[in-house]
Design an enzyme around this catalytic site. Structure first.
Site, PDB file in Angstrom:
ATOM      1  N   CYS A  42      18.839  47.093 -66.297  1.00  0.00           N
ATOM      2  CA  CYS A  42      19.273  48.342 -65.647  1.00  0.00           C
ATOM      3  C   CYS A  42      20.680  48.735 -66.110  1.00  0.00           C
ATOM      4  CB  CYS A  42      19.283  48.185 -64.128  1.00  0.00           C
ATOM      5  SG  CYS A  42      17.718  47.632 -63.456  1.00  0.00           S
ATOM      6  N   HIS A  60      23.093  38.594 -65.134  1.00  0.00           N
ATOM      7  CA  HIS A  60      23.251  38.360 -63.688  1.00  0.00           C
ATOM      8  C   HIS A  60      23.778  36.935 -63.463  1.00  0.00           C
ATOM      9  CE1 HIS A  60      21.264  41.978 -62.297  1.00  0.00           C
ATOM     10  NE2 HIS A  60      20.160  41.699 -62.924  1.00  0.00           N
ATOM     11  N   ASP A 274       7.048  44.453 -62.802  1.00  0.00           N
ATOM     12  CA  ASP A 274       6.517  45.632 -63.500  1.00  0.00           C
ATOM     13  C   ASP A 274       5.135  45.412 -64.108  1.00  0.00           C
ATOM     14  OD1 ASP A 274       8.938  46.754 -62.902  1.00  0.00           O
ATOM     15  OD2 ASP A 274       9.474  47.270 -64.954  1.00  0.00           O
ATOM     16  N   TYR A 419      30.721  56.619 -37.763  1.00  0.00           N
ATOM     17  CA  TYR A 419      31.419  57.895 -37.962  1.00  0.00           C
ATOM     18  C   TYR A 419      32.924  57.699 -38.026  1.00  0.00           C
ATOM     19  CZ  TYR A 419      33.914  62.149 -36.592  1.00  0.00           C
ATOM     20  OH  TYR A 419      34.812  63.176 -36.533  1.00  0.00           O
TER      21      TYR A 419
HETATM   22  C1  LIG Z   1      17.441  51.310 -69.237  1.00  0.00           C
HETATM   23  C2  LIG Z   1      16.811  50.899 -67.957  1.00  0.00           C
HETATM   24  C3  LIG Z   1      17.452  51.163 -66.752  1.00  0.00           C
HETATM   25  C4  LIG Z   1      16.857  50.780 -65.544  1.00  0.00           C
HETATM   26  N1  LIG Z   1      17.512  51.056 -64.374  1.00  0.00           N
HETATM   27  C5  LIG Z   1      16.967  50.676 -63.205  1.00  0.00           C
HETATM   28  C6  LIG Z   1      17.651  50.908 -61.980  1.00  0.00           C
HETATM   29  O1  LIG Z   1      18.742  51.471 -61.963  1.00  0.00           O
HETATM   30  N2  LIG Z   1      17.065  50.506 -60.817  1.00  0.00           N
HETATM   31  C7  LIG Z   1      15.863  49.855 -60.815  1.00  0.00           C
HETATM   32  O2  LIG Z   1      15.375  49.481 -59.724  1.00  0.00           O
HETATM   33  N3  LIG Z   1      15.190  49.609 -61.964  1.00  0.00           N
HETATM   34  C8  LIG Z   1      15.711  49.996 -63.151  1.00  0.00           C
HETATM   35  N4  LIG Z   1      15.059  49.725 -64.331  1.00  0.00           N
HETATM   36  C9  LIG Z   1      13.748  49.068 -64.269  1.00  0.00           C
HETATM   37  C10 LIG Z   1      13.925  47.574 -64.148  1.00  0.00           C
HETATM   38  O3  LIG Z   1      14.748  47.129 -65.175  1.00  0.00           O
HETATM   39  C11 LIG Z   1      12.567  46.891 -64.213  1.00  0.00           C
HETATM   40  O4  LIG Z   1      11.782  47.402 -63.164  1.00  0.00           O
HETATM   41  C12 LIG Z   1      12.700  45.387 -64.056  1.00  0.00           C
HETATM   42  O5  LIG Z   1      13.445  44.838 -65.123  1.00  0.00           O
HETATM   43  C13 LIG Z   1      11.334  44.707 -64.003  1.00  0.00           C
HETATM   44  O6  LIG Z   1      11.517  43.336 -63.955  1.00  0.00           O
HETATM   45  P1  LIG Z   1      10.348  42.343 -64.384  1.00  0.00           P
HETATM   46  O7  LIG Z   1      10.894  40.968 -64.214  1.00  0.00           O
HETATM   47  O8  LIG Z   1       9.098  42.695 -63.700  1.00  0.00           O
HETATM   48  O9  LIG Z   1      10.051  42.646 -65.908  1.00  0.00           O
HETATM   49  P2  LIG Z   1      10.939  42.821 -67.187  1.00  0.00           P
HETATM   50  O10 LIG Z   1      12.373  43.090 -66.845  1.00  0.00           O
HETATM   51  O11 LIG Z   1      10.206  43.787 -68.006  1.00  0.00           O
HETATM   52  O12 LIG Z   1      10.905  41.380 -67.846  1.00  0.00           O
HETATM   53  C14 LIG Z   1       9.771  40.804 -68.392  1.00  0.00           C
HETATM   54  C15 LIG Z   1      10.110  39.423 -68.900  1.00  0.00           C
HETATM   55  O13 LIG Z   1       8.919  38.867 -69.432  1.00  0.00           O
HETATM   56  C16 LIG Z   1       9.159  38.333 -70.728  1.00  0.00           C
HETATM   57  N5  LIG Z   1       7.869  38.355 -71.418  1.00  0.00           N
HETATM   58  C17 LIG Z   1       7.021  39.401 -71.575  1.00  0.00           C
HETATM   59  N6  LIG Z   1       5.897  38.977 -72.218  1.00  0.00           N
HETATM   60  C18 LIG Z   1       6.066  37.658 -72.427  1.00  0.00           C
HETATM   61  C19 LIG Z   1       5.255  36.640 -73.024  1.00  0.00           C
HETATM   62  N7  LIG Z   1       4.047  36.912 -73.501  1.00  0.00           N
HETATM   63  N8  LIG Z   1       5.743  35.380 -73.083  1.00  0.00           N
HETATM   64  C20 LIG Z   1       6.956  35.083 -72.588  1.00  0.00           C
HETATM   65  N9  LIG Z   1       7.752  35.994 -72.004  1.00  0.00           N
HETATM   66  C21 LIG Z   1       7.313  37.254 -71.929  1.00  0.00           C
HETATM   67  C22 LIG Z   1      10.266  39.200 -71.285  1.00  0.00           C
HETATM   68  O14 LIG Z   1      10.947  38.524 -72.327  1.00  0.00           O
HETATM   69  C23 LIG Z   1      11.126  39.357 -70.025  1.00  0.00           C
HETATM   70  O15 LIG Z   1      11.937  38.228 -69.847  1.00  0.00           O
HETATM   71  C24 LIG Z   1      15.610  50.097 -65.553  1.00  0.00           C
HETATM   72  C25 LIG Z   1      14.975  49.817 -66.769  1.00  0.00           C
HETATM   73  C26 LIG Z   1      15.559  50.196 -67.958  1.00  0.00           C
HETATM   74  C27 LIG Z   1      14.870  49.884 -69.255  1.00  0.00           C
END
Ligand SMILES: Cc1cc2nc3c(=O)[nH]c(=O)nc-3n(C[C@H](O)[C@H](O)[C@H](O)COP(=O)(O)OP(=O)(O)OC[C@H]3O[C@@H](n4cnc5c(N)ncnc54)[C@H](O)[C@@H]3O)c2cc1C
Length: 447
Positions: A42, A60, A274, A419
């Site tokens: 993010c 983080h 996600d 407030y």
């Molecule tokens: C630019 C940007 C800004 C954002 N801003 C916000 C915000 O302000 N507020 C908010 O709530 N959300 C925001 N988001 C969305 C948020 O980042 C995602 O919803 C969140 O990161 C999802 O977390 P996750 O752990 O489900 O998946 P991801 O962060 O997508 O992580 C997936 C993980 O799985 C790993 N992986 C995938 N496939 C494999 C595999 N086959 N083998 C091993 N590892 C694998 C990847 O390496 C990664 O570590 C933003 C996203 C982006 C791109």
């Protein structure tokens, strides 16, 4: 007990930490495809804007901190398959047994089916690796102009970031408005803010082709759109990354189906973040709402249940807030378009209110849109837009809390909110907006 976690971002780390909190002796192994465990994706726009200068500021937690929690880290370790019958996962030429598995593979950027998306200088933005590639390209090619395809929150944050960095920016959206998660009047205010800050905004324009010309990329779209830029960023949304998932039930957009305990259709396999469908607290059905805030909560719940707990995810409301230059837009629950989609009777009332007592310097106007059921007065949702200093996210969070507790719109007035003249009014703007909604709604019903 042996726990494996695929994914080292928000969902994965939240599950891993919760397991270790509950079961100190557990063997927890976290596998991630890249080398950036527990980074804040993010925060990517703020690195590219140069508001944040050090890559490690986006972590983080450091690797050392993660290891100190007793979590086994396997970076650059893509898992290619899950053997459901034998409880094994495989990657980097070896396999690993698990007692319990979490899938937290997140999402990948959508790439529109247009010619030229694979040209040098065309990027998507999801991972820290994408961010570093964009940074390197900007520096190497002395990029001073860019075109962004997509007016969602990532496209908007990136327009802000690249303007701050001194680039000329064009933003193109296929739909009639930017930021489709809010209603049109608010989206128009966002568009004005972008334009006021120098972003060249086009709506109702679909990009059809990207062509390489000497030193540049020429982008063609509908309505005779044409623009030459050094860099093109595609930010048209995401899709769940479930390519390694077979024999586990999937649903909407190919996202993994889970129950509210984050259990998948296969025993001992959980999923969060996600890569899954999300339970919507108001609609009481699953939708796809990929957000970091949600991924953290679901990961923690999955971790607790994997370690023997019995907790349930209470649901998403699509609560979201985004800052574009000095403007903040927040939303939670249902807006007009959602009500129409789900065929719900609704009334939305918009109010212009001061964020604090206007006699105290610095007071600014907020626009608050409250949406509710005209017959039952049930609170459906709200959208607020205003200045960064106007505590928009606090005010959206009040409404989100109220929706979680099944409030009717007038009940917002019953909450004992803080407030002082410098920050609010005796009736907080949220409450004044609720009063206006109730008055107008009553008036209309009595007609
Ligand atoms: C630019 C940007 C800004 C954002 N801003 C916000 C915000 O302000 N507020 C908010 O709530 N959300 C925001 N988001 C969305 C948020 O980042 C995602 O919803 C969140 O990161 C999802 O977390 P996750 O752990 O489900 O998946 P991801 O962060 O997508 O992580 C997936 C993980 O799985 C790993 N992986 C995938 N496939 C494999 C595999 N086959 N083998 C091993 N590892 C694998 C990847 O390496 C990664 O570590 C933003 C996203 C982006 C791109």
């Amino acid at each position: 007990m042996n726990y494996s976690i695929i994914g080292g971002s928000d969902a994965g780390i939240s599950a891993a930490l919760r397991i270790k909190e509950i079961d100190k002796h557990a063997q927890v192994d976290m596998f991630l495809a890249d080398e950036y465990p527990n980074y804040s994706i993010c925060g990517i726009p703020f690195y590219l804007s140069k508001e944040i200068n050090h890559l490690n500021s986006l972590a983080h937690r450091s690797v050392e901190e993660i290891l100190s929690k007793g979590i086994g880290l396997h970076t650059n370790h893509t898992i290619h398959s899950i053997d459901v019958a034998n409880r094994q996962i495989a990657g980097n030429n070896r396999s690993y047994h698990y007692d319990k598995l979490l899938i937290g593979t997140g999402a990948v950027s959508l790439i529109p089916p247009i010619q030229g998306v694979d040209l040098p200088g065309v990027f998507t933005l999801r991972w820290i690796g994408d961010m570093l590639r964009i940074e390197e390209y900007i520096l190497q090619h002395q990029v001073n102009n860019a075109l962004i395809i997509g007016g969602g929150y990532i496209g908007l944050e990136m327009a802000d970031a690249l303007i701050k960095r001194g680039l000329r920016v064009t933003l193109v959206e296929a739909l009639p408005q930017v930021l489709t998660s809010v209603d049109l009047p608010l989206a128009e205010m966002v568009r004005s803010k972008l334009q006021d800050n120098g972003v060249n905004v086009f709506v109702n324009t679909k990009i059809e082709e990207i062509e390489s010309i000497p030193g540049k990329l020429k982008v063609h779209g509908t309505n005779d759109f044409g623009s030459e830029n050094q860099l093109v960023l595609i930010a048209v949304g995401v899709q769940p990354e479930t390519s390694l998932v077979h024999n586990i039930e999937k649903g909407f957009k190919g996202a993994i189906k889970t129950n509210r305990k984050m259990e998948t259709s296969v025993p001992n396999i959980y999923a969060a973040g996600d890569c899954i469908e999300t339970y919507h607290a108001f609609l009481k059905e699953n939708v796809y709402l990929p957000l970091g805030s949600t991924a953290h909560k679901q990961g923690r719940i999955a971790g607790e249940n994997m370690a023997g707990g019995h907790v349930e995810y209470q649901g998403s409301l699509g609560s979201q807030v985004v800052k574009i230059f000095d403007l903040v837009v927040g939303r939670t629950g249902l807006n007009d378009k959602d009500c129409e989609k789900y065929n719900l009777p609704y009334r939305t009332v918009s109010s212009e209110l001061w964020d604090h007592k206007h006699y105290y310097p610095g007071a600014r106007q907020l626009t608050i849109r409250i949406t509710g059921n005209p017959d039952t007065e049930e609170l459906y949702g709200a959208q607020i837009i205003g200045h960064t200093g106007s505590e928009i996210s606090k005010r959206i969070d009040i409404i989100a809390t109220a929706i979680h507790n099944n409030y009717r719109v007038p009940q917002l007035n019953d909450i004992d909110l803080t407030y002082t003249p410098t920050l609010s009014s005796p009736w907080d703007p949220v409450q004044m907006a609720a009063q206006k909604w109730t008055t107008i709604n009553k008036g209309n019903r009595e007609k």
